[in-house]
Design a protein around this motif. Structure first.
Motif, mmCIF file in Angstrom:
data_model
loop_
_atom_site.group_PDB
_atom_site.id
_atom_site.type_symbol
_atom_site.label_atom_id
_atom_site.label_comp_id
_atom_site.label_asym_id
_atom_site.label_seq_id
_atom_site.Cartn_x
_atom_site.Cartn_y
_atom_site.Cartn_z
ATOM 1 N N ALA A 59 -30.224 -11.163 53.566
ATOM 2 C CA ALA A 59 -29.619 -10.146 54.436
ATOM 3 C C ALA A 59 -30.679 -9.115 54.801
ATOM 4 O O ALA A 59 -31.667 -8.940 54.097
ATOM 5 C CB ALA A 59 -28.433 -9.471 53.750
ATOM 6 N N THR A 60 -30.427 -8.471 55.921
ATOM 7 C CA THR A 60 -31.284 -7.382 56.381
ATOM 8 C C THR A 60 -30.445 -6.451 57.246
ATOM 9 O O THR A 60 -29.291 -6.765 57.565
ATOM 10 C CB THR A 60 -32.516 -7.909 57.147
ATOM 11 N N THR A 61 -31.023 -5.343 57.616
ATOM 12 C CA THR A 61 -30.346 -4.414 58.518
ATOM 13 C C THR A 61 -31.305 -4.009 59.628
ATOM 14 O O THR A 61 -32.520 -4.204 59.519
ATOM 15 C CB THR A 61 -29.889 -3.141 57.771
ATOM 16 N N VAL A 62 -30.733 -3.464 60.683
ATOM 17 C CA VAL A 62 -31.529 -2.921 61.788
ATOM 18 C C VAL A 62 -31.073 -1.490 62.044
ATOM 19 O O VAL A 62 -29.971 -1.097 61.670
ATOM 20 C CB VAL A 62 -31.392 -3.779 63.075
ATOM 21 N N GLU A 63 -31.945 -0.725 62.693
ATOM 22 C CA GLU A 63 -31.615 0.666 63.026
ATOM 23 C C GLU A 63 -30.797 0.773 64.304
ATOM 24 O O GLU A 63 -29.949 1.647 64.428
ATOM 25 C CB GLU A 63 -32.902 1.485 63.175
ATOM 26 N N PRO A 70 -13.664 -1.910 56.099
ATOM 27 C CA PRO A 70 -13.957 -0.476 56.198
ATOM 28 C C PRO A 70 -15.047 -0.048 55.206
ATOM 29 O O PRO A 70 -15.076 -0.508 54.072
ATOM 30 C CB PRO A 70 -12.622 0.192 55.837
ATOM 31 N N HIS A 71 -15.950 0.783 55.672
ATOM 32 C CA HIS A 71 -17.037 1.357 54.872
ATOM 33 C C HIS A 71 -18.088 0.330 54.443
ATOM 34 O O HIS A 71 -18.869 0.603 53.529
ATOM 35 C CB HIS A 71 -16.501 2.111 53.656
ATOM 36 N N SER A 72 -18.105 -0.823 55.087
ATOM 37 C CA SER A 72 -19.135 -1.815 54.744
ATOM 38 C C SER A 72 -20.461 -1.429 55.397
ATOM 39 O O SER A 72 -20.525 -0.556 56.261
ATOM 40 C CB SER A 72 -18.710 -3.217 55.179
ATOM 41 N N LEU A 73 -21.515 -2.087 54.969
ATOM 42 C CA LEU A 73 -22.863 -1.779 55.446
ATOM 43 C C LEU A 73 -22.964 -2.028 56.954
ATOM 44 O O LEU A 73 -22.710 -3.134 57.417
ATOM 45 C CB LEU A 73 -23.873 -2.653 54.693
ATOM 46 N N PRO A 74 -23.342 -1.020 57.743
ATOM 47 C CA PRO A 74 -23.451 -1.197 59.196
ATOM 48 C C PRO A 74 -24.744 -1.902 59.605
ATOM 49 O O PRO A 74 -25.705 -1.954 58.840
ATOM 50 C CB PRO A 74 -23.427 0.233 59.730
ATOM 51 N N ARG A 106 -34.566 -4.219 53.556
ATOM 52 C CA ARG A 106 -34.122 -2.924 54.088
ATOM 53 C C ARG A 106 -32.879 -2.419 53.362
ATOM 54 O O ARG A 106 -32.793 -2.495 52.152
ATOM 55 C CB ARG A 106 -33.941 -3.020 55.598
ATOM 56 N N GLU A 107 -31.904 -1.922 54.102
ATOM 57 C CA GLU A 107 -30.704 -1.336 53.502
ATOM 58 C C GLU A 107 -29.802 -2.368 52.827
ATOM 59 O O GLU A 107 -28.926 -2.012 52.031
ATOM 60 C CB GLU A 107 -29.900 -0.560 54.554
ATOM 61 N N SER A 108 -30.014 -3.648 53.107
ATOM 62 C CA SER A 108 -29.150 -4.682 52.521
ATOM 63 C C SER A 108 -29.353 -4.840 51.017
ATOM 64 O O SER A 108 -28.549 -5.498 50.354
ATOM 65 C CB SER A 108 -29.368 -6.025 53.218
ATOM 66 N N VAL A 109 -30.380 -4.221 50.482
ATOM 67 C CA VAL A 109 -30.632 -4.269 49.041
ATOM 68 C C VAL A 109 -29.373 -3.846 48.272
ATOM 69 O O VAL A 109 -29.063 -4.394 47.213
ATOM 70 C CB VAL A 109 -31.831 -3.363 48.683
ATOM 71 N N GLN A 110 -28.610 -2.916 48.841
ATOM 72 C CA GLN A 110 -27.412 -2.420 48.154
ATOM 73 C C GLN A 110 -26.296 -3.457 48.064
ATOM 74 O O GLN A 110 -25.371 -3.315 47.261
ATOM 75 C CB GLN A 110 -26.912 -1.142 48.820
ATOM 76 N N LEU A 111 -26.375 -4.539 48.853
ATOM 77 C CA LEU A 111 -25.349 -5.578 48.788
ATOM 78 C C LEU A 111 -25.388 -6.327 47.460
ATOM 79 O O LEU A 111 -24.347 -6.677 46.912
ATOM 80 C CB LEU A 111 -25.523 -6.584 49.932
ATOM 81 N N SER A 163 -31.924 -8.158 44.566
ATOM 82 C CA SER A 163 -32.535 -7.501 45.726
ATOM 83 C C SER A 163 -34.047 -7.530 45.802
ATOM 84 O O SER A 163 -34.598 -7.045 46.759
ATOM 85 C CB SER A 163 -32.065 -6.057 45.805
ATOM 86 N N LEU A 164 -34.731 -8.068 44.830
ATOM 87 C CA LEU A 164 -36.173 -8.123 44.922
ATOM 88 C C LEU A 164 -36.576 -9.126 46.001
ATOM 89 O O LEU A 164 -35.963 -10.177 46.142
ATOM 90 C CB LEU A 164 -36.796 -8.545 43.589
ATOM 91 N N THR A 165 -37.605 -8.815 46.762
ATOM 92 C CA THR A 165 -38.070 -9.739 47.782
ATOM 93 C C THR A 165 -38.782 -10.902 47.122
ATOM 94 O O THR A 165 -39.137 -10.856 45.950
ATOM 95 C CB THR A 165 -39.037 -9.062 48.767
ATOM 96 N N GLY A 166 -39.020 -11.940 47.864
ATOM 97 C CA GLY A 166 -39.700 -13.126 47.356
ATOM 98 C C GLY A 166 -41.039 -12.798 46.717
ATOM 99 O O GLY A 166 -41.405 -13.363 45.694
ATOM 100 N N LYS A 167 -41.807 -11.888 47.313
ATOM 101 C CA LYS A 167 -43.121 -11.536 46.790
ATOM 102 C C LYS A 167 -43.024 -10.925 45.389
ATOM 103 O O LYS A 167 -43.831 -11.203 44.519
ATOM 104 C CB LYS A 167 -43.839 -10.560 47.725
ATOM 105 N N GLU A 168 -42.003 -10.082 45.167
ATOM 106 C CA GLU A 168 -41.870 -9.400 43.891
ATOM 107 C C GLU A 168 -41.347 -10.339 42.794
ATOM 108 O O GLU A 168 -41.633 -10.157 41.639
ATOM 109 C CB GLU A 168 -40.929 -8.203 44.022
#
Length: 126
Positions: A8-12, A81-85, A109-114, A119-124
């Motif tokens: 998952a990811t988010t955009v501004e 309601p109130h889900s990640l935009p 990005r903000e999807s880490v909270q899901l 939530s660690l990226t592949g590199k980490e």
């Protein structure tokens, strides 16, 4: 064995270029972290929240060389309601010999909270 790889990811902003670039970044991270070959992919499902209407996120997959024939479909995320935009989610279904716990799910990005537990990226994680 058939396995699902989540991401998952988010955009501004609800803009075509931003949506496709963020989706491509996510897909490339998922592919890299899990050593995925297009020929091993059964299909890719991509959902977007109701506030993203400027582009089909699945278009990003066509920017990745060798992925022309991978089936991909976009859909709407359930408008809770109130889900990640401004969120884009991916479920990549692949044939692999990896065990379930070896699959690296990617949250950017903000999807880490899901899924803070994943939530660690592949590199980490590698």
């Amino acid at each position: 064995m058939l396995r699902g790889i989540r991401g998952a990811t988010t955009v501004e902003r609800n803009e075509e270029l931003e949506i496709t670039q963020a989706t491509e970044e996510l897909l490339r991270e998922m592919i890299k972290a899990n050593d995925v070959k297009a020929s091993d992919v059964a299909f890719v499902l991509i959902s977007a929240t109701d506030d993203l209407t400027a582009a089909f996120p699945a278009k990003a997959l066509r920017n990745i060389e060798g992925w022309t024939y991978v089936p991909v479909m976009c859909m709407r995320e359930i408008p809770v309601p109130h889900s990640l935009p401004r969120c884009i989610r991916v479920m990549m279904t692949v044939n692999t010999t990896k065990r379930q716990e070896e699959i690296r799910h990617i949250y950017l990005r903000e999807s880490v909270q899901l899924r803070p537990d994943l939530s660690l990226t592949g590199k980490e994680k590698l």
